[in-house]
Design an enzyme around this catalytic site. Structure first.
Site, PDB file in Angstrom:
ATOM      1  N   HIS A 131       0.829  -1.205   0.000  1.00 41.95           N
ATOM      2  CA  HIS A 131       0.000   0.000   0.000  1.00 41.95           C
ATOM      3  C   HIS A 131       0.871   1.266   0.000  1.00 41.95           C
ATOM      4  O   HIS A 131       0.668   2.166  -0.819  1.00 41.95           O
ATOM      5  CB  HIS A 131      -0.928  -0.028   1.230  1.00 41.95           C
ATOM      6  N   GLU A 132       1.831   1.314   0.890  1.00 44.47           N
ATOM      7  CA  GLU A 132       2.673   2.519   0.977  1.00 44.47           C
ATOM      8  C   GLU A 132       3.492   2.700  -0.297  1.00 44.47           C
ATOM      9  O   GLU A 132       3.688   3.818  -0.769  1.00 44.47           O
ATOM     10  CB  GLU A 132       3.591   2.459   2.203  1.00 44.47           C
ATOM     11  N   HIS A 135       1.606   4.482  -2.903  1.00 39.34           N
ATOM     12  CA  HIS A 135       1.663   5.946  -2.771  1.00 39.34           C
ATOM     13  C   HIS A 135       2.947   6.488  -3.406  1.00 39.34           C
ATOM     14  O   HIS A 135       2.932   7.535  -4.041  1.00 39.34           O
ATOM     15  CB  HIS A 135       1.618   6.359  -1.301  1.00 39.34           C
ATOM     16  N   CYS A 142      -8.061   4.277  -3.017  1.00 41.16           N
ATOM     17  CA  CYS A 142      -8.978   3.757  -4.024  1.00 41.16           C
ATOM     18  C   CYS A 142     -10.294   3.371  -3.353  1.00 41.16           C
ATOM     19  O   CYS A 142     -10.302   2.792  -2.272  1.00 41.16           O
ATOM     20  CB  CYS A 142      -8.322   2.545  -4.687  1.00 41.16           C
ATOM     21  N   CYS A 166      -6.447  -3.013  -8.021  1.00 38.28           N
ATOM     22  CA  CYS A 166      -7.610  -3.192  -8.886  1.00 38.28           C
ATOM     23  C   CYS A 166      -7.199  -2.797 -10.318  1.00 38.28           C
ATOM     24  O   CYS A 166      -6.163  -2.153 -10.508  1.00 38.28           O
ATOM     25  CB  CYS A 166      -8.770  -2.333  -8.387  1.00 38.28           C
ATOM     26  N   CYS A 169      -6.257   0.995 -10.786  1.00 36.37           N
ATOM     27  CA  CYS A 169      -4.963   1.399 -10.219  1.00 36.37           C
ATOM     28  C   CYS A 169      -3.818   0.784 -11.024  1.00 36.37           C
ATOM     29  O   CYS A 169      -2.801   1.424 -11.262  1.00 36.37           O
ATOM     30  CB  CYS A 169      -4.861   0.999  -8.754  1.00 36.37           C
TER      31      CYS A 169
HETATM   32 ZN   LIG Z   1      -2.662   5.131   2.163  1.00 32.50          ZN
HETATM   33 ZN   LIG Z   2      -7.602   0.553  -6.897  1.00 33.19          ZN
END
Ligand SMILES: [Zn+2]
Ligand SMILES: [Zn+2]
Length: 175
Positions: A131-132, A135, A142, A166, A169
């Site tokens: 996740h990071e 970014h 999202c 997804c 993204c």
């Molecule tokens: Zn975040």
């Molecule tokens: Zn996404």
């Protein structure tokens, strides 16, 4: 993507966690991730009023250390980190930047306080790192719940999201 991602333990971090994170980064973003030597926790990051470590100060220190072989860095700490506006953080990243970090501290407890099985703990650490890193690759949060960039405010949220991006993204990621 041909860039190399550096996984940097900041303080004591179990070796297996680092390997799991690096393997998942390589799989999800299709760019090699390498585990780098351990760095010390910057003392100035400790906030004695909160009894936690300031994620922003650790990130600054990651920048000062300078990792020439890596285009992006994910710092990993076992300590409890915070960002001033939140009580705690699983991770922190400079949006579109080169530096991020994650904390294992809150990933080794379930919502009811019980211990998760080790496999679930490893899954959580990998998800927060992915996740990071998203970014750092300029992805924002999202709305799609089946996406690693979906925001997780609680451990139960984190357990619901998958290990992948997804399609939207994924498209934004590929130049
Ligand atoms: Zn975040
Ligand atoms: Zn996404």
């Amino acid at each position: 993507m041909t860039q190399q991602i550096g996984v940097v333990p900041v303080g004591e971090v179990p070796a297996l966690v680092l390997k799991v994170i690096a393997a998942n980064i390589t799989a999800c973003y299709r760019c090699p991730a390498v585990v780098l030597p351990k760095r010390p926790v910057p003392e100035s990051a400790f906030d004695d009023r909160r009894n936690q470590y300031d994620a922003g100060i650790i990130i600054e220190q990651l920048g000062a250390w300078n990792f020439p072989a890596c285009s992006k860095i994910v710092g990993i700490t076992s300590l409890d980190i915070f960002i001033p506006i939140f009580n705690y953080a699983y991770g922190y990243a400079v949006q579109g930047g080169d530096l991020s970090m994650i904390s294992l501290f809150r990933l080794n407890r379930n919502a009811d306080g019980s211990l998760p099985p080790p496999s679930l703990f490893y899954e959580r650490t990998a998800k927060v790192a992915l996740h990071e890193l998203g970014h750092l690759f300029s992805l924002f949060h999202c709305h799609e719940t089946q996406c690693i960039m979906h925001f997780s405010g609680a451990i139960t949220d984190l357990d619901q999201i998958p290990f992948y991006l997804c399609p939207d993204c994924e498209r934004r990621l590929t130049p």
